[in-house]
Design a protein around this motif. Sequence first.
Motif, PDB file in Angstrom:
ATOM      1  N   ALA A 156      26.920 -17.607  40.346  1.00  7.61           N
ATOM      2  CA  ALA A 156      26.734 -18.144  39.125  1.00  7.61           C
ATOM      3  C   ALA A 156      25.543 -17.801  38.244  1.00  7.61           C
ATOM      4  O   ALA A 156      25.476 -17.814  37.109  1.00  7.61           O
ATOM      5  N   GLY A 157      24.253 -17.886  38.953  1.00  3.92           N
ATOM      6  CA  GLY A 157      23.160 -17.512  38.210  1.00  3.92           C
ATOM      7  C   GLY A 157      23.285 -16.179  37.699  1.00  3.92           C
ATOM      8  O   GLY A 157      22.797 -15.940  36.562  1.00  3.92           O
ATOM      9  N   SER A 158      23.654 -15.084  38.551  1.00  6.88           N
ATOM     10  CA  SER A 158      23.944 -13.648  37.786  1.00  6.88           C
ATOM     11  C   SER A 158      24.778 -13.753  36.506  1.00  6.88           C
ATOM     12  O   SER A 158      24.257 -13.120  35.584  1.00  6.88           O
ATOM     13  N   LEU A 159      25.689 -14.257  36.747  1.00  6.64           N
ATOM     14  CA  LEU A 159      26.832 -14.375  35.464  1.00  6.64           C
ATOM     15  C   LEU A 159      26.150 -15.194  34.283  1.00  6.64           C
ATOM     16  O   LEU A 159      26.161 -14.895  33.068  1.00  6.64           O
ATOM     17  N   ALA A 160      25.583 -16.393  34.504  1.00  7.62           N
ATOM     18  CA  ALA A 160      24.857 -16.974  33.569  1.00  7.62           C
ATOM     19  C   ALA A 160      23.563 -16.247  32.744  1.00  7.62           C
ATOM     20  O   ALA A 160      23.512 -16.268  31.705  1.00  7.62           O
ATOM     21  N   GLN A 161      22.984 -15.438  33.691  1.00  6.95           N
ATOM     22  CA  GLN A 161      21.945 -14.627  32.950  1.00  6.95           C
ATOM     23  C   GLN A 161      22.571 -13.700  31.944  1.00  6.95           C
ATOM     24  O   GLN A 161      21.750 -13.192  31.315  1.00  6.95           O
ATOM     25  N   LYS A 162      23.971 -13.422  32.313  1.00  9.10           N
ATOM     26  CA  LYS A 162      24.723 -12.077  31.393  1.00  9.10           C
ATOM     27  C   LYS A 162      25.148 -12.924  30.161  1.00  9.10           C
ATOM     28  O   LYS A 162      25.922 -12.155  29.530  1.00  9.10           O
ATOM     29  N   GLY A 163      25.246 -14.063  29.891  1.00 11.46           N
ATOM     30  CA  GLY A 163      25.579 -15.002  28.899  1.00 11.46           C
ATOM     31  C   GLY A 163      27.190 -15.470  29.131  1.00 11.46           C
ATOM     32  O   GLY A 163      27.885 -15.814  28.164  1.00 11.46           O
ATOM     33  N   TYR A 164      27.573 -15.657  30.238  1.00 11.97           N
ATOM     34  CA  TYR A 164      28.896 -16.082  30.485  1.00 11.97           C
ATOM     35  C   TYR A 164      28.720 -17.526  30.562  1.00 11.97           C
ATOM     36  O   TYR A 164      27.877 -18.022  31.169  1.00 11.97           O
ATOM     37  N   ASP A 165      29.960 -18.172  30.269  1.00 12.77           N
ATOM     38  CA  ASP A 165      30.111 -19.523  30.448  1.00 12.77           C
ATOM     39  C   ASP A 165      30.791 -20.048  32.087  1.00 12.77           C
ATOM     40  O   ASP A 165      31.929 -19.626  32.130  1.00 12.77           O
ATOM     41  N   VAL A 166      30.017 -20.439  32.740  1.00 12.98           N
ATOM     42  CA  VAL A 166      30.288 -20.606  34.333  1.00 12.98           C
ATOM     43  C   VAL A 166      30.309 -21.851  34.908  1.00 12.98           C
ATOM     44  O   VAL A 166      29.420 -22.686  34.421  1.00 12.98           O
ATOM     45  N   THR A 167      31.688 -22.390  35.327  1.00 12.78           N
ATOM     46  CA  THR A 167      31.519 -23.565  35.842  1.00 12.78           C
ATOM     47  C   THR A 167      32.164 -23.317  37.574  1.00 12.78           C
ATOM     48  O   THR A 167      32.787 -22.522  38.031  1.00 12.78           O
ATOM     49  N   ILE A 168      31.217 -23.807  38.404  1.00 17.77           N
ATOM     50  CA  ILE A 168      31.546 -24.153  39.603  1.00 17.77           C
ATOM     51  C   ILE A 168      32.308 -25.442  40.159  1.00 17.77           C
ATOM     52  O   ILE A 168      32.049 -26.376  39.425  1.00 17.77           O
ATOM     53  N   PHE A 169      33.350 -24.998  41.032  1.00 17.67           N
ATOM     54  CA  PHE A 169      34.160 -26.134  41.536  1.00 17.67           C
ATOM     55  C   PHE A 169      33.840 -26.444  43.051  1.00 17.67           C
ATOM     56  O   PHE A 169      33.881 -25.273  43.940  1.00 17.67           O
ATOM     57  N   GLU A 170      33.398 -27.619  43.394  1.00 17.48           N
ATOM     58  CA  GLU A 170      32.743 -27.942  44.564  1.00 17.48           C
ATOM     59  C   GLU A 170      33.800 -29.015  45.298  1.00 17.48           C
ATOM     60  O   GLU A 170      34.085 -30.030  44.658  1.00 17.48           O
ATOM     61  N   ALA A 171      34.286 -28.898  46.405  1.00 22.01           N
ATOM     62  CA  ALA A 171      35.096 -30.022  47.040  1.00 22.01           C
ATOM     63  C   ALA A 171      34.362 -31.080  47.499  1.00 22.01           C
ATOM     64  O   ALA A 171      34.987 -32.299  47.162  1.00 22.01           O
ATOM     65  N   PHE A 172      33.072 -31.119  47.974  1.00 24.01           N
ATOM     66  CA  PHE A 172      32.426 -32.219  48.275  1.00 24.01           C
ATOM     67  C   PHE A 172      31.718 -32.832  46.901  1.00 24.01           C
ATOM     68  O   PHE A 172      32.023 -32.370  45.863  1.00 24.01           O
ATOM     69  N   HIS A 173      31.081 -34.003  47.405  1.00 18.24           N
ATOM     70  CA  HIS A 173      30.685 -34.994  45.877  1.00 18.24           C
ATOM     71  C   HIS A 173      29.527 -34.233  45.776  1.00 18.24           C
ATOM     72  O   HIS A 173      28.843 -34.851  44.736  1.00 18.24           O
ATOM     73  N   ILE A 213      40.226 -27.044  45.302  1.00 21.15           N
ATOM     74  CA  ILE A 213      41.099 -25.850  44.757  1.00 21.15           C
ATOM     75  C   ILE A 213      41.923 -25.591  45.889  1.00 21.15           C
ATOM     76  O   ILE A 213      41.591 -25.230  46.974  1.00 21.15           O
ATOM     77  N   GLY A 214      43.283 -25.477  45.349  1.00 25.59           N
ATOM     78  CA  GLY A 214      44.319 -25.582  46.336  1.00 25.59           C
ATOM     79  C   GLY A 214      45.148 -26.772  46.252  1.00 25.59           C
ATOM     80  O   GLY A 214      46.493 -26.966  46.427  1.00 25.59           O
ATOM     81  N   ARG A 215      44.356 -27.938  45.809  1.00 31.50           N
ATOM     82  CA  ARG A 215      45.132 -29.172  45.584  1.00 31.50           C
ATOM     83  C   ARG A 215      44.780 -29.491  43.948  1.00 31.50           C
ATOM     84  O   ARG A 215      45.724 -29.856  43.487  1.00 31.50           O
ATOM     85  N   THR A 216      43.497 -29.670  43.627  1.00 33.03           N
ATOM     86  CA  THR A 216      43.304 -30.135  42.223  1.00 33.03           C
ATOM     87  C   THR A 216      43.854 -29.014  41.321  1.00 33.03           C
ATOM     88  O   THR A 216      44.550 -29.500  40.430  1.00 33.03           O
ATOM     89  N   PHE A 217      43.535 -27.777  41.598  1.00 38.09           N
ATOM     90  CA  PHE A 217      44.106 -26.586  40.792  1.00 38.09           C
ATOM     91  C   PHE A 217      44.550 -25.523  41.812  1.00 38.09           C
ATOM     92  O   PHE A 217      43.397 -25.705  42.782  1.00 38.09           O
ATOM     93  N   THR A 218      45.260 -24.931  41.481  1.00 40.79           N
ATOM     94  CA  THR A 218      45.422 -23.515  42.332  1.00 40.79           C
ATOM     95  C   THR A 218      44.696 -22.559  41.526  1.00 40.79           C
ATOM     96  O   THR A 218      44.283 -22.805  40.269  1.00 40.79           O
ATOM     97  N   ILE A 219      44.733 -21.313  41.877  1.00 36.73           N
ATOM     98  CA  ILE A 219      44.303 -20.174  41.499  1.00 36.73           C
ATOM     99  C   ILE A 219      44.713 -19.830  40.107  1.00 36.73           C
ATOM    100  O   ILE A 219      44.045 -19.598  38.948  1.00 36.73           O
ATOM    101  N   GLY A 220      46.158 -19.642  40.298  1.00 34.88           N
ATOM    102  CA  GLY A 220      46.772 -19.378  39.146  1.00 34.88           C
ATOM    103  C   GLY A 220      46.779 -20.413  37.800  1.00 34.88           C
ATOM    104  O   GLY A 220      46.486 -20.037  36.853  1.00 34.88           O
ATOM    105  N   GLU A 221      46.512 -21.852  38.304  1.00 34.33           N
ATOM    106  CA  GLU A 221      46.233 -22.709  37.269  1.00 34.33           C
ATOM    107  C   GLU A 221      45.008 -22.828  36.566  1.00 34.33           C
ATOM    108  O   GLU A 221      44.933 -22.651  35.352  1.00 34.33           O
TER     109      GLU A 221
END
Length: 463
Positions: A156-173, A213-221
């Motif tokens: 995420a850090g590397s991609l943000a430095q390159k100008g990408y819009d990055v979203t991390i999906f985390e299963a825990f709270h 992921i696999g429940r809230t969304f799949t990779i395809g979704e």
Amino acid sequence: MLKVNRHPMPEQPADVRRHNFEEVALGYGEDTAVEEAQRCLNCPKPRCVAGCPVNIYIPKFIHAVAERDFASAIRIIKEKSSLPAVCGRVCPQEKQCEGRCVLGIKGEPVAIGRLERFVADYAREHGLDAVEGPQVEKKGRHIAIIGSGPTGLACAGSLAQKGYDVTIFEAFHVAGGVLMYGIPQFRLPKEIVQHEIDGLKKMGVKIRTNMVIGRTFTIGELMKEEGYDAVYIGTGAGLPHFMHIDGEDLNGVYAANEFLTRVNLMKAYTFPKAATPVYAGKKVAVVGGGNVAMDAARTALRLGSETVYIVYRRGEDELPARKEEVAHAKAEGVQFYLLNNPVRILGNEDGWVTGLECVKMELGEPDASGRRSPKPVEGSNHVLPVDEVVMAIGQGANPLISDTTPELEINRRGNIVADENGATNMPGVFAGGDIVTGAATVISAMGAGKRAAEAIDAYLTGR
């Protein structure tokens, strides 16, 4: 004059720290760090850099420390590593950068990890590591990262430095992955992990928690319906292994993952102030010999257990845990019950653990890993009286993503198949860290995340 021996790490006394969850290692002071940095030979061809999975230019940052230029030191480290305060604490430097140090050939290597920790802590305490948003043009492309452990955070850090819009999906709270749930507070304070995560947020990285992921969304979704241009899977290896012996379903038997998650993430050691309880037996057997086993054993002591055993089927020389962790466990009172292998867990009529039946082992010829293979000694079965057992014999890949993405190639162990840059057989889907390699180190996972970020950038820019 060159100081031959490196400076020891100040620590809480063992008889004190075994009763609290405060950090064991206290860190170098400024003068000690400078003196330690002055031991560096500043080799023209530094082998230590090659030993670092993310290739931090180690002599350069150490020279800055020696000159008391701590602002430059943190800047040099952060060119390559987004988690220096974490890596300085938990990485096995003795097998990586420090293992390559020229000084270590005839003496003690420079304390690279301790200096990295000092620089990160000093920078945090003095506001030298403030992160600004990437000064690059926004690419207008969206990347989904699954998992907020070391590999996901690094990617995420590397991609943000390159100008990408990055979203991390985390299963825990909360974000942080294994850094939050797996490593105890006394080794890695959670406020330090949170500080590193907050730095990523300031760079524009979005984090969505409670997203399975696999429940809230799949990779395809994520790609077809949510509009993400690429996905990086960094879910780690969080599915605990068991021995499949009688009695593993008794009350008082934990997987190390659950035991540590209850304590580290859910703060069970403050119960009832925290809502999650944890059982603390008087006599505890932790089965396994790795760092996770040491963490579980030392945690049990701090919860008030009177006797804690490490039960391991090989000898001390074969323990896979870091020598530092083994030494800390011994100093705190953990007992090592070596060359013993569990064969059955015993329980009472109420379904609670009363003992661990073991068989004594002897070492034979080396196996495929190079370690001598343990063999049972006939007629040596005996019972170790315990009322709690923690299984810390490894973990594997959770099948949730692979089960809901049947086109994704996995190997016989359930790990995702990816090339050296993280590319899977699915266009736009990348993976790295423990979900690909199996359980490894924090810094190795970070290295995989950084390589994948480069590969994702190349994929999306058509290079």
